[in-house]
Scaffold this motif. Structure first.
Motif: not given
Ligand code: PLP
Length: 366
Positions: A53, A189-191, A193, A285, A314
């Motif tokens: 993030k 999450g948002t999509g 990435t 994740s 992540c």
């Molecule tokens: C946001 C997030 C993701 C997913 O990433 P996006 O780009 O938002 O899809 C994966 N793992 C963690 C820990 C996150 O905070």
């Protein structure tokens, strides 16, 4: 200072911060059961604010500044389950702007502490379905700006270049035996990435395919199959950072080549196995992504393919010490991970099978 000069000054501060920073590592991890397949993790935990993030927050600030949406002293507001708010609090502090994170009351104390460490304020709401409307209300009342990561993540990131996560990974793969990955594994999450990586590989004309791994409590997998954007779920995701109860605008299904759905217990078992293999803790994740990589490794071996797979690491495990890494918490949540962890180990080290998982390949994928 007038607003136009302030914007120039603010962008300069973010660019200077970037210029002082190093890139995140690409870590190789051998899979003894799959000698013809090279697995790598893109370690996004090594950003200053500890997760992928950090890239999104930098992009959202630059996008908002370039659009004229931020002004001197103006409050910045975000709806977030945690990681985005931590990274945005960092950038708000860099620019001297007040920051408010609107978060579910269940957010972990570690994340609240991290936001407050960077000078942000946490506005907790009991009903997670009101995060968006509460953020919009606070923006109206303070005359501030609601960043809205779930809408803007896909467009705020520079997908062609600018050392985005995809360009960085391809650069770091250049001297490897299989420099063009067969697959890149991410989870939505948002999509944002998966959108950046999917667009980048098309634009650069790479054969690389993108696998997006959805957790148990999330609508993205079903949306990928049905394209019904009205899908909703009554509960939040069990894996922090990924999985959503509604289809978010930043998730772009047409640049995702395949999706896989993984039960939360299996993600957490994989996370614990990885922590042992890497010698340090990672977030849930990352476990989800590891299951995706193991699934692909088996599939590639069955087809007698050799090649490389890159998965996203992540975030680190520090923020989950009280939960995913706490035996009492796991027991309270009915999670007995030992048998699954043995299965993950057997899959990585002896090529054993994983539980049957729902998988869908895009009709477009060669
Ligand atoms: C946001 C997030 C993701 C997913 O990433 P996006 O780009 O938002 O899809 C994966 N793992 C963690 C820990 C996150 O905070």
């Amino acid at each position: 200072m007038n607003t136009r000069n302030w914007v120039i000054h603010a962008i300069r501060k973010i660019e200077a911060d970037f210029n002082r920073s190093a890139d995140t590592h690409l870590i190789a991890l051998s899979l003894p059961a799959y000698p013809d397949i090279d697995l790598y993790f893109k370690d996004e935990s090594s950003h200053p604010t500890g997760s992928l993030k950090h890239r999104l927050a930098r992009s959202l600030f630059l996008y908002a500044l370039s659009n004229g949406w931020l002004k001197p002293g103006g409050t910045v507001i975000e709806a977030s389950s945690g990681s985005t708010a931590v990274s945005e609090a960092y950038f708000a502090r860099l620019l001297g702007l007040p920051f408010i994170a609107v978060m579910p009351a269940t957010t972990s104390p570690e994340k609240i502490a991290a936001i407050e460490f960077y000078g942000g304020r946490c506005h907790l709401v009991d009903d997670p379905t009101t995060l968006h409307s509460e953020s919009a209300r606070l923006a109206r009342e303070t005359g501030g700006h609601f960043m809205d990561q779930f809408t803007y993540a896909e467009r705020a990131t520079d997908w062609r270049s600018n050392n985005n996560i995809a360009e960085s990974m391809f650069g770091q793969m250049a001297l490897e035996p299989h420099p063009i990955p067969s697959w890149i594994v991410t989870s939505p999450g948002t999509g944002g990435t998966s959108a950046t990586i999917g667009r980048y590989v098309r634009y650069r004309q790479h054969a690389t395919r993108v696998l997006c791994v959805d957790p148990q409590h999330s609508v993205f997998f079903d949306y990928y199959r049905s394209r019904d954007s009205s899908l909703t779920l009554p509960c939040g995701s069990g894996i922090e950072g990924i999985g959503r109860p509604r289809v978010e605008p930043s998730f772009i299904p047409d640049v995702v080549d395949a999706m896989l759905k993984v039960p939360d217990a299996l993600s957490l078992a994989a996370m614990h196995y990885l922590a042992q293999r890497l010698g340090r803790r990672v977030g849930g994740s990352t476990g989800t992504n590891f299951i995706g990589a193991l699934f692909l490794a088996r599939q590639m071996r069955e087809r007698e393919e050799a090649g490389s797979i890159v998965a996203i690491l992540c975030d680190g495990g520090e923020r989950y010490a009280h939960s995913y890494y706490n035996d009492a918490w796991l027991a309270q949540n009915g999670l007995d991970l030992a048998p699954l962890q043995a299965q993950v180990r057997a899959s990585a080290e002896q090529g054993g099978s994983l539980p049957d998982l729902p998988f869908m390949l895009s009709a477009d994928t060669p």
